[in-house]
Design a protein around this motif. Structure first.
Motif, PDB file in Angstrom:
ATOM      1  N   GLN A  49      -1.288  -2.899  14.940  1.00  0.00           N
ATOM      2  CA  GLN A  49      -1.710  -4.186  14.392  1.00  0.00           C
ATOM      3  C   GLN A  49      -3.085  -4.523  14.933  1.00  0.00           C
ATOM      4  N   GLY A  50      -4.025  -4.795  14.021  1.00  0.00           N
ATOM      5  CA  GLY A  50      -5.384  -5.118  14.424  1.00  0.00           C
ATOM      6  C   GLY A  50      -5.706  -6.588  14.206  1.00  0.00           C
ATOM      7  N   PRO A  51      -6.855  -7.029  14.678  1.00  0.00           N
ATOM      8  CA  PRO A  51      -7.258  -8.437  14.525  1.00  0.00           C
ATOM      9  C   PRO A  51      -7.732  -8.726  13.111  1.00  0.00           C
ATOM     10  N   ALA A  52      -7.958 -10.025  12.844  1.00  0.00           N
ATOM     11  CA  ALA A  52      -8.445 -10.424  11.527  1.00  0.00           C
ATOM     12  C   ALA A  52      -9.883  -9.972  11.347  1.00  0.00           C
ATOM     13  N   GLY A  53     -10.214  -9.638  10.110  1.00  0.00           N
ATOM     14  CA  GLY A  53     -11.586  -9.299   9.795  1.00  0.00           C
ATOM     15  C   GLY A  53     -11.857  -7.816   9.632  1.00  0.00           C
ATOM     16  N   ARG A  54     -10.927  -6.944  10.000  1.00  0.00           N
ATOM     17  CA  ARG A  54     -11.146  -5.505   9.834  1.00  0.00           C
ATOM     18  C   ARG A  54      -9.802  -4.790   9.757  1.00  0.00           C
ATOM     19  N   ALA A  55      -9.855  -3.553   9.309  1.00  0.00           N
ATOM     20  CA  ALA A  55      -8.647  -2.739   9.241  1.00  0.00           C
ATOM     21  C   ALA A  55      -8.250  -2.281  10.645  1.00  0.00           C
ATOM     22  N   ALA A  56      -6.955  -2.117  10.864  1.00  0.00           N
ATOM     23  CA  ALA A  56      -6.461  -1.660  12.166  1.00  0.00           C
ATOM     24  C   ALA A  56      -6.859  -0.202  12.392  1.00  0.00           C
ATOM     25  N   THR A  57      -7.010   0.134  13.659  1.00  0.00           N
ATOM     26  CA  THR A  57      -7.338   1.511  14.043  1.00  0.00           C
ATOM     27  C   THR A  57      -6.293   2.012  15.030  1.00  0.00           C
ATOM     28  N   ALA A 102       0.851  -1.192   0.000  1.00  0.00           N
ATOM     29  CA  ALA A 102       0.000   0.000   0.000  1.00  0.00           C
ATOM     30  C   ALA A 102       0.882   1.236   0.000  1.00  0.00           C
ATOM     31  N   SER A 103       0.371   2.346  -0.502  1.00  0.00           N
ATOM     32  CA  SER A 103       1.137   3.599  -0.519  1.00  0.00           C
ATOM     33  C   SER A 103       0.189   4.780  -0.444  1.00  0.00           C
ATOM     34  N   ARG A 104       0.735   5.911  -0.002  1.00  0.00           N
ATOM     35  CA  ARG A 104      -0.024   7.161   0.036  1.00  0.00           C
ATOM     36  C   ARG A 104       0.954   8.321  -0.033  1.00  0.00           C
ATOM     37  N   TYR A 105       0.590   9.331  -0.773  1.00  0.00           N
ATOM     38  CA  TYR A 105       1.427  10.528  -0.886  1.00  0.00           C
ATOM     39  C   TYR A 105       0.536  11.742  -0.690  1.00  0.00           C
ATOM     40  N   THR A 106       0.931  12.594   0.244  1.00  0.00           N
ATOM     41  CA  THR A 106       0.185  13.811   0.513  1.00  0.00           C
ATOM     42  C   THR A 106       1.019  15.016   0.102  1.00  0.00           C
ATOM     43  N   ASP A 107       0.588  15.706  -0.903  1.00  0.00           N
ATOM     44  CA  ASP A 107       1.304  16.888  -1.378  1.00  0.00           C
ATOM     45  C   ASP A 107       0.642  18.127  -0.793  1.00  0.00           C
ATOM     46  N   GLY A 108       0.885  18.324   0.443  1.00  0.00           N
ATOM     47  CA  GLY A 108       0.271  19.449   1.137  1.00  0.00           C
ATOM     48  C   GLY A 108       0.333  19.214   2.635  1.00  0.00           C
ATOM     49  N   LYS A 109      -0.292  20.102   3.381  1.00  0.00           N
ATOM     50  CA  LYS A 109      -0.223  20.002   4.824  1.00  0.00           C
ATOM     51  C   LYS A 109      -1.231  18.970   5.338  1.00  0.00           C
ATOM     52  N   PHE A 110      -0.752  18.151   6.272  1.00  0.00           N
ATOM     53  CA  PHE A 110      -1.604  17.164   6.935  1.00  0.00           C
ATOM     54  C   PHE A 110      -1.658  17.572   8.403  1.00  0.00           C
ATOM     55  N   TYR A 111      -2.755  18.182   8.807  1.00  0.00           N
ATOM     56  CA  TYR A 111      -2.846  18.749  10.154  1.00  0.00           C
ATOM     57  C   TYR A 111      -3.183  17.646  11.145  1.00  0.00           C
ATOM     58  N   ALA A 112      -2.190  17.160  11.833  1.00  0.00           N
ATOM     59  CA  ALA A 112      -2.386  16.120  12.823  1.00  0.00           C
ATOM     60  C   ALA A 112      -2.686  16.700  14.193  1.00  0.00           C
ATOM     61  N   GLY A 113      -2.034  17.800  14.523  1.00  0.00           N
ATOM     62  CA  GLY A 113      -2.237  18.393  15.840  1.00  0.00           C
ATOM     63  C   GLY A 113      -1.701  17.500  16.943  1.00  0.00           C
ATOM     64  N   THR A 114      -2.360  17.545  18.079  1.00  0.00           N
ATOM     65  CA  THR A 114      -1.920  16.732  19.212  1.00  0.00           C
ATOM     66  C   THR A 114      -2.602  15.370  19.268  1.00  0.00           C
ATOM     67  N   SER A 115      -3.609  15.160  18.436  1.00  0.00           N
ATOM     68  CA  SER A 115      -4.329  13.880  18.416  1.00  0.00           C
ATOM     69  C   SER A 115      -3.803  12.989  17.290  1.00  0.00           C
ATOM     70  N   ALA A 116      -3.891  11.683  17.530  1.00  0.00           N
ATOM     71  CA  ALA A 116      -3.445  10.722  16.515  1.00  0.00           C
ATOM     72  C   ALA A 116      -4.498  10.613  15.421  1.00  0.00           C
ATOM     73  N   HIS A 117      -4.030  10.529  14.182  1.00  0.00           N
ATOM     74  CA  HIS A 117      -4.913  10.387  13.041  1.00  0.00           C
ATOM     75  C   HIS A 117      -4.416   9.239  12.155  1.00  0.00           C
ATOM     76  N   PRO A 118      -5.302   8.349  11.714  1.00  0.00           N
ATOM     77  CA  PRO A 118      -4.863   7.284  10.787  1.00  0.00           C
ATOM     78  C   PRO A 118      -4.452   7.888   9.450  1.00  0.00           C
ATOM     79  N   TYR A 119      -3.369   7.381   8.926  1.00  0.00           N
ATOM     80  CA  TYR A 119      -2.866   7.922   7.661  1.00  0.00           C
ATOM     81  C   TYR A 119      -2.867   6.877   6.541  1.00  0.00           C
TER      82      TYR A 119
END
Length: 297
Positions: A252-260, A198-215
């Motif tokens: 790492q998450g369990p089988a059957g769904r995406a990790a959070t 999998a891959s992702r490229y962000t060409d711009g600002k990604f405002y995470a702040g003090t909270s965790a955000h899935p990327y």
């Protein structure tokens, strides 16, 4: 009243007479006597004799048949049953079961073949064979009489395709054994196989702040008891805040769904500012070994 059966005959040297006595044996519902006829007889005449007749009596003979005897066994029509055959039956020709012009099986001293009726009306088509009169000891042929599967005299196998049930780790059944080892285990042992990407490229600002955000999410099919490597290319980041550090976490998450972000963290790293430019951050690279106790995605 008494009676008996006598067979009179004529040989080259004179008359030959055989008198049959004793109780007859019942064969297929027929009273049957057995007598030895001299091989030199060129004609024979069976006779029924009655003596001691007093008063009136009726003699009824529905039929009187004379049959040839082979090896001291009288062969009646339909009397050859399995019990009358020896344990080993040796033939020098061939045995055909079925219609020779249609679907049938044929056995010879060197082979066994199965032939199917030809839909076009021609000669039957050979569909299976075993034996030593061909290059293959066991062969399966299609409707065009083409060999599609075979086993040679050395054990070599050939087929157009093969569908094998997958190996079950719990029951230890299924799969393909290669040199005493499951083929799936041999392939897994080679390593270096990419099973998910999998891959992702962000060409711009990604405002995470003090909270965790899935990327970025990566979902793969894993098997219990095996080891995997999760690796990334260098992750580059920039920041518009001079005195902040960026933390990247791997969940790492369990089988059957995406990790959070609520799932367990299996690796993490800080991206620190460079001394020469506070907006440029040091790259992060993950190279993490992991195992799982359950199979799934």
């Amino acid at each position: 009243m008494t009676g008996d059966i006598r067979i009179s005959g004529r040989t080259k040297d004179g008359a030959a007479t055989v008198t049959i006595t004793g109780a007859p044996a019942l064969v297929n519902g027929v009273n049957t006597y057995v007598a030895d006829i001299p091989a030199t007889c060129y004609w024979i005449l069976p006779e029924v004799r009655v003596s001691g007749l007093v008063g009136k009596a009726t003699i009824v003979a529905n039929s009187l048949m004379l049959r040839k005897q082979v090896n001291a066994v009288t062969i009646e029509d339909g009397a050859v049953k399995a019990a009358k055959l020896e344990a080993t039956l040796a033939l020098i020709s061939e045995i055909i079961a079925g219609n020779p012009a249609g679907t049938h099986a044929k056995m010879t001293p060197t082979s066994f073949k199965v032939l199917a009726a030809n839909a076009a009306g021609g000669l039957p088509t050979e569909v299976m064979r075993m034996g030593t009169d061909a290059d293959d000891y066991f062969g399966v042929l299609n409707a065009q009489n083409e060999l599609v599967a075979s086993i040679s005299s050395t054990g070599a196998m050939s087929a157009t395709s093969m569908d094998v049930e997958g190996y079950d780790l719990v029951t230890n059944t299924g799969g393909i054994i290669l040199g005493g080892t499951q083929l799936s285990d041999t392939l897994d042992g080679l390593g270096g196989n990419i099973i998910a990407w999998a891959s992702r490229y962000t060409d711009g600002k990604f405002y995470a702040g003090t909270s965790a955000h899935p990327y970025l999410h990566l979902q793969a099919s894993l098997k219990a008891g095996r080891m995997y490597t999760v690796s990334t290319s260098p992750i580059h980041m920039k920041s518009d805040t001079a005195n902040s550090d960026t933390m990247v976490k791997l969940h790492q998450g369990p089988a059957g769904r995406a990790a959070t972000i609520a799932d367990p963290v299996i690796d993490q790293a800080y991206s620190l500012p460079a001394s020469w430019n506070t907006s440029v951050r040091s790259p992060i690279t993950f190279n993490r070994l992991l195992t799982t106790t359950t199979s799934g995605d």
